[in-house]
Design a protein around this motif. Sequence first.
Motif, PDB file in Angstrom:
ATOM      1  N   ILE A 194       0.841  -1.204   0.000  1.00  8.02           N
ATOM      2  CA  ILE A 194       0.000   0.000   0.000  1.00  8.02           C
ATOM      3  C   ILE A 194       0.871   1.247   0.000  1.00  8.02           C
ATOM      4  O   ILE A 194       0.644   2.183  -0.774  1.00  8.02           O
ATOM      5  N   ALA A 195       1.877   1.284   0.881  1.00  9.77           N
ATOM      6  CA  ALA A 195       2.751   2.457   0.943  1.00  9.77           C
ATOM      7  C   ALA A 195       3.463   2.677  -0.381  1.00  9.77           C
ATOM      8  O   ALA A 195       3.560   3.814  -0.877  1.00  9.77           O
ATOM      9  N   ARG A 196       3.964   1.606  -0.948  1.00 10.00           N
ATOM     10  CA  ARG A 196       4.653   1.712  -2.248  1.00 10.00           C
ATOM     11  C   ARG A 196       3.713   2.253  -3.317  1.00 10.00           C
ATOM     12  O   ARG A 196       4.084   3.135  -4.109  1.00 10.00           O
ATOM     13  N   THR A 197       2.492   1.757  -3.341  1.00 12.49           N
ATOM     14  CA  THR A 197       1.525   2.190  -4.348  1.00 12.49           C
ATOM     15  C   THR A 197       1.152   3.655  -4.162  1.00 12.49           C
ATOM     16  O   THR A 197       1.086   4.423  -5.135  1.00 12.49           O
ATOM     17  N   MET A 198       0.879   4.050  -2.917  1.00 12.99           N
ATOM     18  CA  MET A 198       0.489   5.438  -2.659  1.00 12.99           C
ATOM     19  C   MET A 198       1.621   6.413  -2.989  1.00 12.99           C
ATOM     20  O   MET A 198       1.397   7.481  -3.558  1.00 12.99           O
ATOM     21  N   ILE A 199       2.846   6.044  -2.641  1.00 20.23           N
ATOM     22  CA  ILE A 199       3.975   6.934  -2.911  1.00 20.23           C
ATOM     23  C   ILE A 199       4.219   7.062  -4.410  1.00 20.23           C
ATOM     24  O   ILE A 199       4.452   8.164  -4.932  1.00 20.23           O
ATOM     25  N   LEU A 200       4.142   5.931  -5.145  1.00 15.28           N
ATOM     26  CA  LEU A 200       4.311   5.975  -6.595  1.00 15.28           C
ATOM     27  C   LEU A 200       3.231   6.810  -7.266  1.00 15.28           C
ATOM     28  O   LEU A 200       3.462   7.442  -8.295  1.00 15.28           O
ATOM     29  N   ALA A 201       2.035   6.822  -6.647  1.00 16.18           N
ATOM     30  CA  ALA A 201       0.916   7.576  -7.220  1.00 16.18           C
ATOM     31  C   ALA A 201       0.958   9.049  -6.835  1.00 16.18           C
ATOM     32  O   ALA A 201       0.063   9.812  -7.212  1.00 16.18           O
ATOM     33  N   GLY A 202       1.954   9.439  -6.043  1.00 16.52           N
ATOM     34  CA  GLY A 202       2.060  10.834  -5.646  1.00 16.52           C
ATOM     35  C   GLY A 202       1.304  11.178  -4.380  1.00 16.52           C
ATOM     36  O   GLY A 202       1.100  12.353  -4.069  1.00 16.52           O
ATOM     37  N   TYR A 203       0.886  10.153  -3.631  1.00 16.37           N
ATOM     38  CA  TYR A 203       0.124  10.374  -2.398  1.00 16.37           C
ATOM     39  C   TYR A 203       1.014  10.090  -1.175  1.00 16.37           C
ATOM     40  O   TYR A 203       0.578   9.528  -0.171  1.00 16.37           O
ATOM     41  N   GLU A 204       2.245  10.516  -1.255  1.00 20.15           N
ATOM     42  CA  GLU A 204       3.195  10.292  -0.172  1.00 20.15           C
ATOM     43  C   GLU A 204       2.765  11.011   1.105  1.00 20.15           C
ATOM     44  O   GLU A 204       2.883  10.468   2.203  1.00 20.15           O
ATOM     45  N   THR A 205       2.252  12.223   0.969  1.00 22.11           N
ATOM     46  CA  THR A 205       1.844  12.997   2.152  1.00 22.11           C
ATOM     47  C   THR A 205       0.737  12.291   2.917  1.00 22.11           C
ATOM     48  O   THR A 205       0.777  12.170   4.154  1.00 22.11           O
ATOM     49  N   GLU A 206      -0.286  11.812   2.182  1.00 22.45           N
ATOM     50  CA  GLU A 206      -1.398  11.108   2.830  1.00 22.45           C
ATOM     51  C   GLU A 206      -0.906   9.823   3.499  1.00 22.45           C
ATOM     52  O   GLU A 206      -1.302   9.505   4.637  1.00 22.45           O
ATOM     53  N   CYS A 207      -0.033   9.110   2.801  1.00 25.17           N
ATOM     54  CA  CYS A 207       0.533   7.880   3.364  1.00 25.17           C
ATOM     55  C   CYS A 207       1.335   8.190   4.616  1.00 25.17           C
ATOM     56  O   CYS A 207       1.217   7.509   5.642  1.00 25.17           O
ATOM     57  N   TYR A 208       2.129   9.231   4.543  1.00 21.33           N
ATOM     58  CA  TYR A 208       2.972   9.660   5.661  1.00 21.33           C
ATOM     59  C   TYR A 208       2.120   9.985   6.887  1.00 21.33           C
ATOM     60  O   TYR A 208       2.408   9.548   8.002  1.00 21.33           O
ATOM     61  N   GLN A 209       1.058  10.766   6.672  1.00 19.79           N
ATOM     62  CA  GLN A 209       0.233  11.208   7.796  1.00 19.79           C
ATOM     63  C   GLN A 209      -0.468  10.047   8.478  1.00 19.79           C
ATOM     64  O   GLN A 209      -0.518   9.976   9.714  1.00 19.79           O
ATOM     65  N   VAL A 210      -1.010   9.122   7.662  1.00 18.57           N
ATOM     66  CA  VAL A 210      -1.690   7.966   8.248  1.00 18.57           C
ATOM     67  C   VAL A 210      -0.712   7.164   9.112  1.00 18.57           C
ATOM     68  O   VAL A 210      -1.012   6.793  10.251  1.00 18.57           O
TER      69      VAL A 210
END
Length: 659
Positions: free
Chosen positions: A214-230
Motif C-alpha cells: 500500500i505504501a509503495r503504491t500510494m507513494i508511486l501515485a504521488g500520495y506520499e503525504t497522505e501515506c505519511y500522515q496515516v
Amino acid sequence: MERTPLDKHNSFRQNDQTSTSSSANDGHSRHCSDHETNDSSGRFQIAHEVDQFLDVLSAIEDKSSGLAEVPDIVPAFAKIIESEIVMYNSGEANRKFGKVAEEDSFFMESVRRISKLTNALSEFSSNTNVSLLNHTSAALQRAMAFLEDEFRVLLDGNDHCDGEVSSQNLKKFLSFNSKHDQPDRCAVQRDSDSGDSDEYPPYPADAVATMHEIARTMILAGYETECYQVYFFSRRNAVRNKMIKMEFDVILNMDEVVKMSWEQLEIEISRWINVVKTCTEIIFPGEKRLAESVFAESPPTRNNLLSNIVRIVVIQLLDFAEATAMAKRSAEKLFKYLDMYEALQNLIPAIDGESCPADVMSEVAAAVDRIGESVVSIFCDLENSIKSDSARTPVPGGAVHPLTRYVMNYLKYACEYKDTLEKVFGRQTALAKKYIPPVSSRLSAQDLEKESESPHNFETVVSNTPFSIQVVTVMDLLDVNLDKKSKLYKDPSLRCLFLMNNGRYILQKAKGSPEIRQVMGDTWCRRRSTVVRLYHKNYQRETWNRVLHCLSHDGLLTSGKVNKPLLKERFKIFNTTFDEIHRTQSTWVVSDEQLQSELRISISAVVIPAYRAFVGRFRQYLDPGKQVDKYVKYQPEDIEGLIEGLFEGNTSSMSRRKT
C-alpha cells in the motif's frame, strides 16, 4: 502516410483475436458493473492492453497536439478499479481486502497502472482529453482513499468489524485484546499464523507485507503525504498508548519535580528508567524494523517518519531528566542518578543513525552530561559530609561508627557502578589533576611494619584512574575522621579498640566487595590488615600489660624468702585490676566474630599461662583456708571463662566466678 504509434496500437487491437476483442469492447460497461465479468480473464486482457497503451503514450514525443483518439479500454479499466473497490466494500467476509491474495494483487497492480495512465494522459495538452483524465483521476482518488483507509486499519490493528469473525480469528482476537488491553479494537490477526503478538509492533508478516504494498503504491501515485500522515499518526498514538500502559502519560514540569519528596521522585525515576529501557530495547528497534519493512523503497520517507516519532518520545523523556538534574541533590540519590545516566547512555545507540535528527542526539548528549554533573556533585557531597561530621559523642563501647558503615556501604554500591563512574569522573579532568597521588614504590611487609598506623591509601592503591582516585580520597577522609573520633575516648585501650573495630570493618567490606577490592587492590588490603594488627597490639599493650605487671615475680623473693605482705598485695592488685577490666570491657563491643575470637585467644594466650604460673608457684605461701579464698579470687579456668565474656556489649555479672 506514416502511421502514428496510436494507429499502430488500434491496428494491433483490430487484428488480435477479433471476435474476442469485439465482444470485450462491446461489453466494457458490463465489465465494470458485473462482478462475475471482473473475475473472468477479460479484465486481465484489458490490463494487458492498458500496458500496451502506456507503451504507445510513452513513445509519442510531441504531446502538445493531444490525442486524436483514446481506446475504450481506458474508461473500462477505470470502471474495473471502481468496481473492485465496490466489491471490497460489499460487506462480504470473503470479498474483503486481504482475504484473497490474487484479488489483492490484481487490484494493487491495477491502481499502479491507473496512476501511470493518469500521469501519462496529463502530459497531453488537448482539451479533448479532460473528461477522460477526470475519469481516471477520479478512479485513482477513490483507490487512494480506499488504500488510505486500509492502511489505517492495518496500522491501527483493526479488521473490518462486520460481525462475521471465524472461530480462529475470534480466538486470536480475544488473545490479542487480553494481552494488549484493547477492548475497543477489532481483531488484528489475520488467518495467517505468521504474526506473533508478543513482538512489538504486534503485526503478522502478511499484514506488514500488505502495508508495504500500500505504501509503495500510494507513494508511486504521488500520495506520499497522505501515506505519511496515516502512518505517523497511527504509530505516534501506538507509542503513546504504550507509554500510558507504563504509567508515563503525565508529563511532569520542572516545578513539580523540584518540589517532590525524594520518595515520590524515586518512584518517578524508576518509572522513567523503565520507559527508557523499553524504548531502547523494544519500541525504537520495533519502530525501525516496521518502518524499514513498510517503506523499503523510500528511505527518505522512512527516516523522516522515524525521526519525528523518536523526537516526540525522546523530548518527553529528556524533559523529565532535565528536571531531575535540577532537583535538590543528596547522597541517597546517587544510585538512581547513575541508573538514569546508564539508561541514557544505552539509549544513544538505539536512536543513533540517519533517522535521528542531530539536534535530538545533541540534546540526549547534553542530558547525559547534566546527569553526570549531578553524579559528580553528589559524590563530592560524600567527601564534604565526612569532613563536616564533627560529632563530639563517642560511640558506646568503641563499636563501628555509623559513619564508617554508611561510607563503606556507600562505596560498595558505588563501586558496582565502577565502569559508569569511570566515564563520569573521566570527564572531570580538573578533578583528576587535583588528586594526582605521589609516585611511590611497592612497600614490603617489613616496610609496612615500620610505617606508622596510617593505611597510606594513595601509596598502596592498585590504579590511578579517575574513579579510583575518588574512592581513595574518600578512604583517606574517613581515616582522618576516625582518628579524630578515637581521641574522644579517654581510655587508650578503648581508643585502640575503636580504631581496630572500624579498621576491621573497612577491610572486611573491601574484601567482601569484588568491586572495591578491584579498585583498591591486594596491596591496600595487606596494608590495612597490618594496620588493624597494630591496633590490636596497641590495645593489648595498653590493657593487659597492667595485668601482667601484677603477676611479676620481681621483689617477691628476699634472701630466698617470699615477701608475704607484698605477695598478698600483688594478688589484691591483680583481682582489682582484672575486675575493673572485665567490668569495663564486657560493655565494649566487637561485632566482628572473627576479630572477637582473635582478641579473646590472644588475651588468653598472654594472661592464662602467666596467672597459672603465678598461682601455682605462690599459692602455697598463703595460709590454707580463708586466706587462700581471700587472695586467690579466681582459678585459671575462671579467668579463661571471664575473658570469653568480653566484648559482648553487656553488663552481666561475673557469674562464672569460682572459689
